[in-house]
Design an enzyme around this catalytic site. Structure first.
Site, PDB file in Angstrom:
ATOM      1  N   GLU A  67      35.338  37.321  32.251  1.00 57.84           N
ATOM      2  CA  GLU A  67      36.701  37.394  31.708  1.00 57.84           C
ATOM      3  C   GLU A  67      37.253  38.751  32.105  1.00 57.84           C
ATOM      4  O   GLU A  67      37.039  39.763  31.448  1.00 57.84           O
ATOM      5  CB  GLU A  67      36.705  37.236  30.189  1.00 57.84           C
ATOM      6  CG  GLU A  67      38.098  37.010  29.631  1.00 57.84           C
ATOM      7  CD  GLU A  67      38.717  38.215  28.940  1.00 57.84           C
ATOM      8  OE1 GLU A  67      39.937  38.210  28.717  1.00 57.84           O
ATOM      9  OE2 GLU A  67      38.000  39.176  28.622  1.00 57.84           O
ATOM     10  N   ASP A 123      32.996  38.637  27.723  1.00 62.83           N
ATOM     11  CA  ASP A 123      34.316  39.116  27.307  1.00 62.83           C
ATOM     12  C   ASP A 123      34.561  40.536  27.828  1.00 62.83           C
ATOM     13  O   ASP A 123      33.675  41.390  27.772  1.00 62.83           O
ATOM     14  CB  ASP A 123      34.367  39.119  25.768  1.00 62.83           C
ATOM     15  CG  ASP A 123      35.731  39.488  25.226  1.00 62.83           C
ATOM     16  OD1 ASP A 123      36.708  38.811  25.586  1.00 62.83           O
ATOM     17  OD2 ASP A 123      35.823  40.458  24.436  1.00 62.83           O
ATOM     18  N   ASP A 174      44.490  33.512  24.781  1.00 68.95           N
ATOM     19  CA  ASP A 174      45.197  34.780  24.902  1.00 68.95           C
ATOM     20  C   ASP A 174      46.617  34.550  25.418  1.00 68.95           C
ATOM     21  O   ASP A 174      46.975  33.462  25.850  1.00 68.95           O
ATOM     22  CB  ASP A 174      44.452  35.713  25.853  1.00 68.95           C
ATOM     23  CG  ASP A 174      43.276  36.407  25.174  1.00 68.95           C
ATOM     24  OD1 ASP A 174      43.322  36.585  23.935  1.00 68.95           O
ATOM     25  OD2 ASP A 174      42.320  36.765  25.872  1.00 68.95           O
TER      26      ASP A 174
HETATM   27  C1  OTU Z   1      39.601  39.530  25.486  1.00 68.87           C
HETATM   28  O1  OTU Z   1      40.843  39.755  26.106  1.00 68.87           O
HETATM   29  C2  OTU Z   1      39.726  38.321  24.590  1.00 68.87           C
HETATM   30  O2  OTU Z   1      40.044  37.197  25.350  1.00 68.87           O
HETATM   31  C3  OTU Z   1      40.745  38.606  23.533  1.00 68.87           C
HETATM   32  O3  OTU Z   1      41.012  37.490  22.737  1.00 68.87           O
HETATM   33  C4  OTU Z   1      40.238  39.752  22.723  1.00 68.87           C
HETATM   34  O4  OTU Z   1      41.257  40.165  21.848  1.00 68.87           O
HETATM   35  C5  OTU Z   1      39.804  40.951  23.561  1.00 68.87           C
HETATM   36  O5  OTU Z   1      39.096  40.598  24.744  1.00 68.87           O
HETATM   37  C6  OTU Z   1      38.889  41.843  22.788  1.00 68.87           C
HETATM   38  O6  OTU Z   1      37.639  41.226  22.566  1.00 68.87           O
HETATM   39  O7  OTU Z   1      43.146  42.291  26.791  1.00 68.87           O
HETATM   40  O8  OTU Z   1      44.823  40.524  25.792  1.00 68.87           O
HETATM   41  O9  OTU Z   1      40.529  42.356  31.384  1.00 68.87           O
HETATM   42  O10 OTU Z   1      42.319  41.863  29.373  1.00 68.87           O
HETATM   43  O11 OTU Z   1      39.241  41.351  27.763  1.00 68.87           O
HETATM   44  C7  OTU Z   1      43.493  40.165  25.917  1.00 68.87           C
HETATM   45  C8  OTU Z   1      40.079  41.776  30.237  1.00 68.87           C
HETATM   46  C9  OTU Z   1      42.645  41.253  26.495  1.00 68.87           C
HETATM   47  C10 OTU Z   1      41.011  42.022  29.037  1.00 68.87           C
HETATM   48  C11 OTU Z   1      40.587  41.093  27.999  1.00 68.87           C
HETATM   49  C12 OTU Z   1      41.194  41.025  26.657  1.00 68.87           C
END
Ligand code: OTU
Length: 638
Positions: free
Chosen positions: A327, A285, A392
């Site tokens: 991710e 993540d 997301d």
């Molecule tokens: C991720 O996303 C997860 O998919 C999310 O569900 C979490 O809220 C977040 O991390 C925190 O753990 O900004 O809008 O470049 O964009 O890590 C989602 C990567 C996010 C980020 C991404 C993030």
């Protein structure tokens, strides 16, 4: 090995010999892996921690953690490591699905009952959203982890999770879990010890005594969740001494400090514990944020890659079949940099995702074609995970420079896409919600299920059969493209039965402020049953289409990861590509508009073709046109 690496290896190898001896008959194999993975590990940690007086000790400690995990690896997983085809992620037969345990199946036990449904869809890659212990109240859908070694009690136990992994493996499915390594919840044992004043544990996080110390970092940071207000630093008086704590996401998610090698080692221990439960793929993540340096954006720094490479090398010693998935939802150049055998063999493909929605809104495939032509290839041993949406929001992560070359104004275009998918744009078919609209920058992302974004929700509300027809075709077409271009297609569970948005999140206090919950609906089993019993309903048609796509993936090796040739058919509305394997080619043509389009038989090349989608023979001289949102999959020898 040569030079410093060789010298370091000799030293460490001698010191680790007693640990290696414990491997008994497996000693030679383990020692071999230690030796082959060492150069990568050394090359990654030297620039990160080589300046420290205790570097040699830290390096040894990381290796100790890896070897101890290797020794603890259950025998059945050791067998799996040996038997797993290294390139399984690139095979055509792979199909992914993702969902929340509670929303899809109630609990881990409940998931066992849902396995037949997953088999019906051909799922071989099951990504369960974070299922670990979390704080009560808001926990960012599980992305605030209180313990990596405990399953949230309402979902089940670690023993049940390990049993599920075994069952999935029996059925040819891989278990994919999130590894939230950028931050922990503010009630993780490390955070609690930090609050109590343990300096070693405070050094696990980014903690500052005074606001002034924060400024050199704060100035250049992007706001990830602007709705939370303020910036990424929260004043916490519950930490002994009172501290400013770095929290990139929500204030209860505290960023780990990887400039501290103890953090790398601790996180490795947690990671390998999970690998030893039978997890096949760890979705790393928020990788872009792993390293921070004052005066930079603190995203995608070279050191973030080194952290991933170090973990990759250490994991290869302990759990050689473990695969990392990155991710990174950032600029496409940056996304691509994580996709390497020595970092993440898998990655979300956010660019493909947003260009598909782009083409659907604009009825113009220029950008999508450009993406497939220039930004779709990945190195040997790696693959994209291609998806239409995940848990997301959808962000418009195209590269500005790509758009400008095509004559598209990036800012204006993003405004249009946000307007379109939130239904504000006149004539839009979509029913998404604006996510984290930033009044300062005008930035915005979109929440919504596939059915809501593709127009089914609006069409059903209006009770208009023609609109319903178009919406169903859009959903099928998008999935058809994602399933055929190569890479692991990833389905968000519920989308296979075209579930609409779920507005009920607003009545749950822990969810109300985060509209991503609108597209994380509870799985509607009645709808699934209706889809099976009444194949002419929208949900029935979508489900049936996905089952047909499954069969194609299972029988057509050309759908594996491999070269993709774009064809110049009627261009503006259509996308057409050809893939080949084992003396057979598949040509996929999609019409991303509600207009009939003419097909240019010349551009298709000589037949005869068999149209696999409708199951009919296809004569390019007679079939000149493709229906609105139509999909053709043409097979030919050669
Ligand atoms: C991720 O996303 C997860 O998919 C999310 O569900 C979490 O809220 C977040 O991390 C925190 O753990 O900004 O809008 O470049 O964009 O890590 C989602 C990567 C996010 C980020 C991404 C993030």
């Amino acid at each position: 090995m040569e030079g410093d690496a060789a010298r370091a290896f000799d030293e460490v190898h001698r010191r680790l010999a007693p640990l290696l001896d414990r491997a008994g008959p497996e000693r030679a194999v383990l020692a071999g892996r230690l030796e082959s993975c060492f150069p990568q590990l050394f090359a990654a940690v030297l620039p990160l921690y080589g300046h420290r007086w205790d570097f040699a000790w830290q390096l040894e400690a990381v290796l100790r953690t890896a070897l101890e995990a290797a020794l603890a690896r259950p025998a059945r997983l050791v067998v799996r490591d040996a038997e797993r085809r290294p390139d399984w992620i690139r095979e055509s037969g792979q199909i992914g699905a993702m969902g929340y345990v509670d929303r899809f199946a109630g609990s881990i036990t409940g998931l066992f009952d849902r396995l037949p449904h997953l088999e019906h869809l051909g799922v071989t890659y099951l990504h369960l959203m974070p299922l670990f212990a979390v704080p009560d109240g808001p926990n960012d859908g599980g992305y605030a982890v209180s313990s990596y070694r405990e399953v949230a009690p309402r979902l089940g136990s670690m023993e049940q999770l390990a049993a599920l992994a075994d069952e999935l493996h029996e059925r040819g499915m891989a278990l994919v879990l999130d590894f939230v390594l950028n931050h922990t919840a503010d009630d993780h044992a490390w955070a609690e010890a930090a609050k109590a004043g343990d300096p070693a544990m405070q050094a696990f996080y980014w903690m500052f005594d005074a606001r002034g110390e924060v400024e050199p970092f704060a100035r250049n940071l992007r706001q990830i969740f602007p709705d939370r207000g303020g910036d990424a630093f929260v004043r916490r008086d519950d930490v002994a001494g009172g501290k400013w704590v770095w929290s990139t996401f929500y204030p209860f998610q505290w960023d780990l400090n990887y400039t501290n090698p103890e953090v790398l080692r601790a996180i490795l221990g947690e990671m390998l514990f999970l690998a030893n439960q039978g997890v096949d793929v760890l979705r790393l993540d928020a990788v872009p944020f792993l390293w921070k340096k004052a005066g930079t954006s603190c995203e995608n720094l070279p050191e973030a890659h080194l952290v991933v490479r170090a973990l990759n090398a250490a994991a290869s010693i302990a759990a050689p079949s473990l695969v990392f998935k990155s991710e990174a939802i950032v600029h496409p150049d940056e996304v691509a940099r994580y996709v390497r055998v020595d970092e993440c063999r898998l990655s979300y493909n956010p660019l493909l995702m947003c260009s598909l929605w782009d083409a659907l809104a604009t009825r113009d495939t220029r950008h999508l074609r450009d993406v497939l032509a220039r930004r779709f290839h990945t190195a040997e041993g790696t693959a994209w995970v291609n998806y239409l949406r995940c848990h997301d929001d959808i962000g418009w992560g195209m590269a500005n420079e790509d758009m400008t070359v095509l004559g598209i104004d990036p800012e204006g275009h993003r405004r249009f896409l946000n307007g379109f998918y939130t239904g504000r744009f006149p004539g839009s078919f979509a029913r998404g919600l604006p996510f984290q609209e930033n009044p300062r920058t005008g930035d915005c992302r979109v929440s919504g299920t596939c059915a809501a974004l593709a127009g089914l929700e609006q069409a059903e509300e209006q009770g208009d059969a023609t609109l319903v027809e178009l919406a169903v075709r859009r959903i099928v077409l998008l999935h058809g493209l994602v399933y055929t271009m190569g890479g692991i297609p990833l389905l968000y569970l519920g989308d296979e039965i075209a579930q609409p948005n779920d507005p009920t999140y607003t009545s749950r206090p822990a969810e109300a402020a985060d509209n991503r919950w609108v597209h994380r609906p509870y799985f509607d089993d009645a709808r699934r049953q209706r889809a099976l019993a009444e194949p002419a309903t929208p949900e029935g048609r979508v489900l049936a289409a996905l089952v047909r796509l499954k069969k194609l993936r299972q029988t057509e090796p050309a759908l594996a990861v491999g070269p993709l040739e774009l064809l110049a058919l009627e261009q503006r509305y259509t996308i057409a590509f050809r893939k080949r394997a084992q003396g057979r080619s598949l040509t996929v043509i999609g019409n991303l508009s509600e207009h009939w389009v003419d097909l240019d038989a010349e551009a298709l090349g000589p037949g005869p073709f068999l149209e696999l989608w409708g199951g009919q023979s296809f004569d390019p001289d007679r079939h000149h046109s493709l229906e609105p949102y139509g999909l053709l999959i043409l097979a030919r020898d050669g």
